[in-house]
Write a protein that holds these residues in place. Structure first.
Motif, mmCIF file in Angstrom:
data_model
loop_
_atom_site.group_PDB
_atom_site.id
_atom_site.type_symbol
_atom_site.label_atom_id
_atom_site.label_comp_id
_atom_site.label_asym_id
_atom_site.label_seq_id
_atom_site.Cartn_x
_atom_site.Cartn_y
_atom_site.Cartn_z
ATOM 1 N N VAL A 6 -1.047 9.666 -0.112
ATOM 2 C CA VAL A 6 -0.668 10.104 -1.450
ATOM 3 C C VAL A 6 0.051 8.988 -2.192
ATOM 4 O O VAL A 6 0.919 8.310 -1.628
ATOM 5 N N ASN A 7 -0.290 8.834 -3.463
ATOM 6 C CA ASN A 7 0.352 7.864 -4.343
ATOM 7 C C ASN A 7 1.579 8.487 -5.016
ATOM 8 O O ASN A 7 1.844 9.681 -4.885
ATOM 9 N N VAL A 36 5.010 2.997 -2.057
ATOM 10 C CA VAL A 36 5.157 4.257 -2.789
ATOM 11 C C VAL A 36 6.581 4.772 -2.605
ATOM 12 O O VAL A 36 7.234 5.179 -3.571
ATOM 13 N N TYR A 37 7.072 4.726 -1.377
ATOM 14 C CA TYR A 37 8.452 5.182 -1.145
ATOM 15 C C TYR A 37 9.446 4.323 -1.935
ATOM 16 O O TYR A 37 10.407 4.841 -2.502
ATOM 17 N N ILE A 59 6.269 14.406 5.688
ATOM 18 C CA ILE A 59 5.878 13.238 4.896
ATOM 19 C C ILE A 59 6.234 12.002 5.708
ATOM 20 O O ILE A 59 7.400 11.769 6.019
ATOM 21 N N ARG A 60 5.206 11.242 6.065
ATOM 22 C CA ARG A 60 5.400 10.055 6.898
ATOM 23 C C ARG A 60 5.207 8.798 6.046
ATOM 24 O O ARG A 60 4.228 8.682 5.322
ATOM 25 N N VAL A 61 6.150 7.878 6.137
ATOM 26 C CA VAL A 61 6.058 6.596 5.439
ATOM 27 C C VAL A 61 5.507 5.574 6.419
ATOM 28 O O VAL A 61 6.006 5.451 7.533
ATOM 29 N N GLU A 62 4.457 4.849 5.991
ATOM 30 C CA GLU A 62 3.853 3.833 6.861
ATOM 31 C C GLU A 62 3.732 2.505 6.126
ATOM 32 O O GLU A 62 3.529 2.474 4.914
ATOM 33 N N VAL A 82 -1.967 -0.279 -4.663
ATOM 34 C CA VAL A 82 -2.567 -1.275 -3.771
ATOM 35 C C VAL A 82 -2.393 -0.849 -2.317
ATOM 36 O O VAL A 82 -3.340 -0.839 -1.531
ATOM 37 N N GLU A 83 -1.170 -0.474 -1.971
ATOM 38 C CA GLU A 83 -0.918 -0.075 -0.580
ATOM 39 C C GLU A 83 -1.618 1.228 -0.219
ATOM 40 O O GLU A 83 -2.015 1.421 0.931
#
Length: 162
Positions: A6-7, A36-37, A59-62, A82-83
């Motif tokens: 998700v953006n 995004v985060y 919600i996982r941040v990678e 981009v990410e």
């Protein structure tokens, strides 16, 4: 479990109308890239950042692995977008949720299955997670999220509220 990336804009839009949990209901878990985060964290007290921080259980941040790939997109997309593209390719995402038209074109070009915030809301209505779409869309507009009237009408018609 489906891999859903998700953006920023869908997270902002849904959190501002108290509907961020729709993503959890529909997908169980979502993934957001580090950029995004970071975009969400520019304002420490933002509604969206607080909502995301409360949702760390789903919600996982990678981080993207291929940092070099970022330079290929830099001129046309924001860091978060981009990410989203890179991470989605790296993990073979099942769906990408992104609202920006240019970013959607890039995602489709890369062969990524794409939807946007309104697509998520339509799916939530169709699957019974929300009773009415009209009040949510009205609240989004009141919160300053731009949605054209023709798009609102199309969405409402699609879910039988038009």
């Amino acid at each position: 479990m489906r891999k859903v990336v998700v953006n920023t804009t869908p997270l902002i839009a849904l959190s501002h109308v108290g509907q961020l949990d729709i993503l959890k209901e529909l997908y169980g878990e979502i993934i957001i890239p580090e950029a995004v985060y970071e975009e969400l964290s520019v304002k420490e007290e933002s509604i969206c950042k607080k909502a995301v921080d409360r949702s760390v259980d789903w919600i996982r941040v990678e981080n993207v692995k291929n940092q070099m790939a970022k330079t290929m997109y830099k001129t046309q997309l924001h860091d978060g977008e981009v990410e989203v593209m890179i991470l989605s390719k790296e993990i073979a995402a099942d769906i990408v949720i992104i609202d920006d038209a240019n970013a959607k074109k890039h995602a489709k070009y890369l062969g990524l299955p794409v939807t946007g915030t309104l697509g998520v809301l339509i799916k939530a209505k169709q699957e019974g997670y929300v009773n009415e779409l009209r009040p949510i869309l009205s609240q989004m507009v009141e919160e300053g999220i731009y949605i054209s009237q023709s798009l609102i009408d199309m969405c409402l018609k699609q879910v039988g509220e038009g």
